[in-house]
Design a protein around this motif. Structure first.
Motif, PDB file in Angstrom:
ATOM      1  N   LYS A 147      40.618 -18.127  39.855  1.00  0.00           N
ATOM      2  CA  LYS A 147      40.295 -17.209  40.941  1.00  0.00           C
ATOM      3  C   LYS A 147      40.372 -15.742  40.515  1.00  0.00           C
ATOM      4  CE  LYS A 147      39.702 -20.448  43.992  1.00  0.00           C
ATOM      5  NZ  LYS A 147      38.370 -20.709  44.577  1.00  0.00           N
ATOM      6  N   PHE A 148      41.510 -15.353  39.895  1.00  0.00           N
ATOM      7  CA  PHE A 148      41.735 -13.921  39.670  1.00  0.00           C
ATOM      8  C   PHE A 148      42.580 -13.701  38.422  1.00  0.00           C
ATOM      9  CE2 PHE A 148      43.267  -9.627  40.487  1.00  0.00           C
ATOM     10  CZ  PHE A 148      42.194  -9.036  41.137  1.00  0.00           C
ATOM     11  N   ILE A 149      42.219 -12.681  37.653  1.00  0.00           N
ATOM     12  CA  ILE A 149      42.973 -12.292  36.459  1.00  0.00           C
ATOM     13  C   ILE A 149      43.418 -10.840  36.624  1.00  0.00           C
ATOM     14  CG2 ILE A 149      42.922 -12.021  33.952  1.00  0.00           C
ATOM     15  CD1 ILE A 149      40.601 -14.042  33.893  1.00  0.00           C
ATOM     16  N   GLN A 150      44.680 -10.578  36.347  1.00  0.00           N
ATOM     17  CA  GLN A 150      45.191  -9.213  36.443  1.00  0.00           C
ATOM     18  C   GLN A 150      45.776  -8.794  35.103  1.00  0.00           C
ATOM     19  OE1 GLN A 150      47.539  -8.522  39.901  1.00  0.00           O
ATOM     20  NE2 GLN A 150      48.068  -6.412  39.356  1.00  0.00           N
ATOM     21  N   MET A 151      45.307  -7.656  34.594  1.00  0.00           N
ATOM     22  CA  MET A 151      45.688  -7.198  33.257  1.00  0.00           C
ATOM     23  C   MET A 151      46.279  -5.794  33.290  1.00  0.00           C
ATOM     24  SD  MET A 151      44.611  -9.827  31.656  1.00  0.00           S
ATOM     25  CE  MET A 151      45.118  -9.205  30.054  1.00  0.00           C
ATOM     26  N   ASN A 152      47.337  -5.613  32.493  1.00  0.00           N
ATOM     27  CA  ASN A 152      47.919  -4.283  32.301  1.00  0.00           C
ATOM     28  C   ASN A 152      48.023  -3.997  30.808  1.00  0.00           C
ATOM     29  OD1 ASN A 152      49.244  -5.448  34.906  1.00  0.00           O
ATOM     30  ND2 ASN A 152      49.483  -3.241  35.088  1.00  0.00           N
ATOM     31  N   PHE A 153      47.738  -2.785  30.439  1.00  0.00           N
ATOM     32  CA  PHE A 153      47.999  -2.320  29.072  1.00  0.00           C
ATOM     33  C   PHE A 153      48.135  -0.810  29.146  1.00  0.00           C
ATOM     34  CE2 PHE A 153      47.054  -3.566  24.410  1.00  0.00           C
ATOM     35  CZ  PHE A 153      47.921  -2.596  23.934  1.00  0.00           C
ATOM     36  N   GLY A 154      49.348  -0.331  28.939  1.00  0.00           N
ATOM     37  CA  GLY A 154      49.569   1.114  28.948  1.00  0.00           C
ATOM     38  C   GLY A 154      50.390   1.532  27.757  1.00  0.00           C
ATOM     39  N   SER A 155      49.947   2.547  27.050  1.00  0.00           N
ATOM     40  CA  SER A 155      50.679   3.123  25.927  1.00  0.00           C
ATOM     41  C   SER A 155      51.032   4.561  26.258  1.00  0.00           C
ATOM     42  CB  SER A 155      49.841   3.094  24.648  1.00  0.00           C
ATOM     43  OG  SER A 155      49.531   1.775  24.269  1.00  0.00           O
ATOM     44  N   TYR A 156      52.159   5.015  25.761  1.00  0.00           N
ATOM     45  CA  TYR A 156      52.481   6.430  25.923  1.00  0.00           C
ATOM     46  C   TYR A 156      52.219   7.122  24.597  1.00  0.00           C
ATOM     47  CZ  TYR A 156      54.692  10.832  26.955  1.00  0.00           C
ATOM     48  OH  TYR A 156      54.902  12.176  27.151  1.00  0.00           O
ATOM     49  N   LYS A 157      51.165   7.907  24.574  1.00  0.00           N
ATOM     50  CA  LYS A 157      50.805   8.676  23.386  1.00  0.00           C
ATOM     51  C   LYS A 157      51.045  10.155  23.662  1.00  0.00           C
ATOM     52  CE  LYS A 157      49.177   4.922  21.495  1.00  0.00           C
ATOM     53  NZ  LYS A 157      49.987   4.210  20.479  1.00  0.00           N
ATOM     54  N   ASP A 158      51.558  10.857  22.676  1.00  0.00           N
ATOM     55  CA  ASP A 158      51.763  12.300  22.833  1.00  0.00           C
ATOM     56  C   ASP A 158      50.467  12.955  23.276  1.00  0.00           C
ATOM     57  OD1 ASP A 158      54.412  12.178  22.107  1.00  0.00           O
ATOM     58  OD2 ASP A 158      53.997  12.510  19.972  1.00  0.00           O
ATOM     59  N   TYR A 159      50.601  13.898  24.171  1.00  0.00           N
ATOM     60  CA  TYR A 159      49.419  14.528  24.766  1.00  0.00           C
ATOM     61  C   TYR A 159      48.837  15.564  23.804  1.00  0.00           C
ATOM     62  CZ  TYR A 159      46.737  14.890  29.098  1.00  0.00           C
ATOM     63  OH  TYR A 159      45.759  14.801  30.060  1.00  0.00           O
ATOM     64  N   ASP A 160      48.340  15.066  22.688  1.00  0.00           N
ATOM     65  CA  ASP A 160      47.776  15.897  21.625  1.00  0.00           C
ATOM     66  C   ASP A 160      46.295  15.544  21.509  1.00  0.00           C
ATOM     67  OD1 ASP A 160      46.946  17.131  19.312  1.00  0.00           O
ATOM     68  OD2 ASP A 160      48.437  16.182  18.005  1.00  0.00           O
ATOM     69  N   MET A 161      45.441  16.469  21.908  1.00  0.00           N
ATOM     70  CA  MET A 161      44.004  16.173  21.948  1.00  0.00           C
ATOM     71  C   MET A 161      43.380  16.069  20.563  1.00  0.00           C
ATOM     72  SD  MET A 161      43.439  15.687  25.078  1.00  0.00           S
ATOM     73  CE  MET A 161      45.143  15.269  25.466  1.00  0.00           C
ATOM     74  N   SER A 162      44.163  16.369  19.514  1.00  0.00           N
ATOM     75  CA  SER A 162      43.607  16.293  18.166  1.00  0.00           C
ATOM     76  C   SER A 162      43.900  14.957  17.490  1.00  0.00           C
ATOM     77  CB  SER A 162      44.149  17.431  17.293  1.00  0.00           C
ATOM     78  OG  SER A 162      45.549  17.282  17.098  1.00  0.00           O
ATOM     79  N   ASN A 163      44.826  14.154  18.066  1.00  0.00           N
ATOM     80  CA  ASN A 163      45.089  12.868  17.415  1.00  0.00           C
ATOM     81  C   ASN A 163      43.988  11.869  17.767  1.00  0.00           C
ATOM     82  OD1 ASN A 163      45.729  11.376  19.778  1.00  0.00           O
ATOM     83  ND2 ASN A 163      47.888  11.911  19.641  1.00  0.00           N
ATOM     84  N   ARG A 164      43.930  10.772  17.046  1.00  0.00           N
ATOM     85  CA  ARG A 164      42.780   9.863  17.156  1.00  0.00           C
ATOM     86  C   ARG A 164      42.666   9.222  18.532  1.00  0.00           C
ATOM     87  NH1 ARG A 164      43.082   4.438  17.072  1.00  0.00           N
ATOM     88  NH2 ARG A 164      45.039   3.394  16.533  1.00  0.00           N
ATOM     89  N   PHE A 165      43.776   9.064  19.234  1.00  0.00           N
ATOM     90  CA  PHE A 165      43.722   8.408  20.539  1.00  0.00           C
ATOM     91  C   PHE A 165      42.975   9.248  21.571  1.00  0.00           C
ATOM     92  CE2 PHE A 165      47.590   6.801  18.462  1.00  0.00           C
ATOM     93  CZ  PHE A 165      47.272   5.455  18.432  1.00  0.00           C
ATOM     94  N   PHE A 166      43.072  10.557  21.442  1.00  0.00           N
ATOM     95  CA  PHE A 166      42.430  11.448  22.410  1.00  0.00           C
ATOM     96  C   PHE A 166      41.221  12.182  21.842  1.00  0.00           C
ATOM     97  CE2 PHE A 166      46.801  11.150  24.099  1.00  0.00           C
ATOM     98  CZ  PHE A 166      46.518  10.755  25.404  1.00  0.00           C
ATOM     99  N   SER A 167      40.948  12.002  20.563  1.00  0.00           N
ATOM    100  CA  SER A 167      39.879  12.752  19.913  1.00  0.00           C
ATOM    101  C   SER A 167      38.508  12.135  20.168  1.00  0.00           C
ATOM    102  CB  SER A 167      40.129  12.827  18.402  1.00  0.00           C
ATOM    103  OG  SER A 167      39.009  13.371  17.740  1.00  0.00           O
ATOM    104  N   ARG A 168      37.609  12.913  20.724  1.00  0.00           N
ATOM    105  CA  ARG A 168      36.249  12.430  20.943  1.00  0.00           C
ATOM    106  C   ARG A 168      35.521  12.242  19.615  1.00  0.00           C
ATOM    107  NH1 ARG A 168      31.546  15.353  21.833  1.00  0.00           N
ATOM    108  NH2 ARG A 168      29.850  14.134  22.771  1.00  0.00           N
ATOM    109  N   SER A 169      35.799  13.061  18.635  1.00  0.00           N
ATOM    110  CA  SER A 169      35.117  12.955  17.345  1.00  0.00           C
ATOM    111  C   SER A 169      35.577  11.740  16.543  1.00  0.00           C
ATOM    112  CB  SER A 169      35.337  14.227  16.515  1.00  0.00           C
ATOM    113  OG  SER A 169      36.711  14.390  16.208  1.00  0.00           O
ATOM    114  N   LEU A 170      36.706  11.121  16.965  1.00  0.00           N
ATOM    115  CA  LEU A 170      37.183   9.899  16.318  1.00  0.00           C
ATOM    116  C   LEU A 170      37.035   8.691  17.242  1.00  0.00           C
ATOM    117  CD1 LEU A 170      40.394  11.222  14.507  1.00  0.00           C
ATOM    118  CD2 LEU A 170      38.181  10.665  13.483  1.00  0.00           C
ATOM    119  N   ALA A 171      36.164   8.830  18.248  1.00  0.00           N
ATOM    120  CA  ALA A 171      35.887   7.748  19.204  1.00  0.00           C
ATOM    121  C   ALA A 171      37.157   7.279  19.901  1.00  0.00           C
ATOM    122  CB  ALA A 171      35.184   6.577  18.511  1.00  0.00           C
ATOM    123  N   GLY A 172      37.973   8.262  20.312  1.00  0.00           N
ATOM    124  CA  GLY A 172      39.217   7.951  20.995  1.00  0.00           C
ATOM    125  C   GLY A 172      39.006   7.504  22.431  1.00  0.00           C
ATOM    126  N   GLY A 173      40.114   7.264  23.112  1.00  0.00           N
ATOM    127  CA  GLY A 173      40.069   6.814  24.496  1.00  0.00           C
ATOM    128  C   GLY A 173      40.704   5.451  24.666  1.00  0.00           C
TER     129      GLY A 173
END
Length: 331
Positions: A147-173
Motif C-alpha cells: 500500500k505505502f512506503i515511507q522513506m527518510n534520509f537526512g544528513s547534516y552537512k556543514d553549510y558550505d556552498m563550496s563543498n561537493r554536497f552543495f556545489s552546483r558545479s560538482l552536481a551537488g544536492g
C-alpha cells in the motif's frame, strides 16, 4: 564461475578504498588504478600493493588486460568516462548516481548494448541479501498487498556552498547524493515504476536541492513518501506497509536487519540476512556473475526507472547542472 576478473579503479576516494579492501579480504588485488592526479594514484597503489598505475586516465580504457572498471569519481564526470570505457569494450560498475540525467544514461545503455558489455550502477540496495529475502516474503503473499512506503534520509552537512554536497558545479544536492537510495528502495518494492510525481523543494543558496519532500504513485496505486535533507539529520529509515503487516529497516542503504510487524496481532518477526560490512563484496560478486553470463542481477532497468524519476523532479524544480546547459539529451 572460475575466471578471476581484472578490476581497475577510476578514482581513489572512499569507495575505491573500500573496493580495494573488499578484494583484499578475498585474497585478491585490484589490477590497476587510474586517477586524475598521478601522485594520488601512485600512493593508492602503494597502499594496496597494486602493480599498475596509469600516467593518464585514458590509458585504463586502452589496457587489454582490464575486464571491469569501477568508476567512483563525481557524478558529473561519469558520462565522459562511461563513453570511453564502454566504447572500448570494458564492463563498468559506476558509483551512484550513475549519470546526471536520463538522456546521459540512455546513451550509456546504448553503448553497452552495442559493445556487448555489462553496465551497472553500484547501488547497494540491489545487492544486499536482506532485500532478496524481503522480496521473497512479500511475493509469498503473507503480508498482503503493498500500500505505502515511507522513506527518510537526512544528513547534516556543514553549510558550505563550496563543498561537493552543495556545489552546483560538482552536481551537488540531496537528490543525486542520498535521494537515489530512497527512490531505489521504493522501486525495489513497488511492482512498477511510479508514473505520478509530486514534490516540494528547498534550494540552497548555491541553487542545488537542499531539502525535498517527494510523493510517488504507480499505476497499481502503490504510493511512497520520501523526506530528504542535507542540513538536518534524519534516521535512514524505510517502512513498507502492506495490508497485513509492515516492514521496517534502519540504515537501509546497507541494511542487514528488518522487523516485520503483523497487523492482526501486532506480533513481530526479525529478518536478518547478509552483513553491512560486506556491501561491496555483494556488488562485486553480482557484477562478476553478470559479466560471466551466469546470472544478471544488476537491475539496470531499476536504475533507469530511478534516473527517470530524478530527471523529472529536477526538471520540475528548474535545477540544471552546468554540463546540462549545452546538452540536448536531458530527458
Amino acid at each position: 564461475m572460475d575466471k578471476k576478473y581484472n578490476w581497475a579503479t577510476l578514482g581513489t576516494g572512499v569507495i575505491a578504498n573500500e573496493l580495494a579492501q573488499t578484494l583484499a579480504v578475498q585474497g585478491r588485488k585490484l589490477y590497476s588504478v587510474a586517477n586524475r592526479t598521478y601522485d594520488k594514484g601512485l600512493a593508492f597503489a602503494q597502499k594496496y600493493g597494486i602493480e599498475k598505475v596509469y600516467e593518464t586516465l585514458d590509458e585504463v580504457f586502452d589496457d587489454p588486460e582490464v575486464d571491469i572498471i569501477y568508476i567512483s569519481t563525481p557524478h558529473n564526470t561519469h558520462i565522459d568516462f562511461l563513453r570511453k570505457a564502454l566504447s572500448k569494450g570494458k564492463h563498468v560498475l559506476c558509483e551512484k548516481s550513475i549519470t546526471l540525467n536520463s538522456g546521459e544514461l540512455a546513451e550509456a545503455v546504448q553503448l553497452a548494448e552495442e559493445n556487448h558489455v555489462i553496465l551497472a550502477e553500484a547501488m547497494t540496495i540491489f545487492h544486499m541479501p536482506i532485500y532478496r529475502k524481503l522480496s521473497a516474503i512479500a511475493d509469498s503473499g503473507k503480508l498482503g498487498e503493498l500500500k505505502f512506503i515511507q522513506m527518510n534520509f537526512g544528513s547534516y552537512k556543514d553549510y558550505d556552498m563550496s563543498n561537493r554536497f552543495f556545489s552546483r558545479s560538482l552536481a551537488g544536492g540531496a537528490l543525486l547524493d542520498i535521494g537515489v537510495y530512497a527512490i531505489s528502495f521504493v522501486r525495489w518494492f513497488m511492482h512498477s515504476k511510479p508514473d505520478q510525481l509530486a514534490s516540494q523543494v528547498k534550494l540552497a543558496p548555491s541553487g542545488v536541492d537542499e531539502q525535498a519532500g517527494i510523493l510517488l504513485t504507480n499505476e497499481a496505486g502503490e504510493m511512497a513518501a520520501i523526506a530528504l535533507s542535507l542540513h538536518a539529520k534524519q534516521p535512514k529509515r524505510g517502512t513498507v506497509a502492506f495490508d497485513k503487516g509492515y516492514i521496517e529497516l534502519y540504515d537501509y542503504p546497507r541494511g542487514q536487519k528488518a522487523v516485520i510487524t503483523y497487523t492482526e496481532d501486532s506480533s513481530q518477526e526479525v529478518i536478518e540476512a547478509g552483513q553491512t560490512a560486506d556491501a561491496l563484496a555483494y556488488e562485486v560478486a553480482d557484477m562478476e556473475k553478470a559479466v560471466s553470463g551466469e546470472e544478471n542481477t544488476m537491475h539496470l532497468d531499476y536504475t533507469q526507472d530511478v534516473m527517470g524519476i530524478m530527471t523529472q523532479l529536477r526538471r520540475e524544480w528548474g535545477l540544471i547542472y552546468p554540463e546540462e546547459e549545452s546538452q540536448n539529451n536531458v530527458q
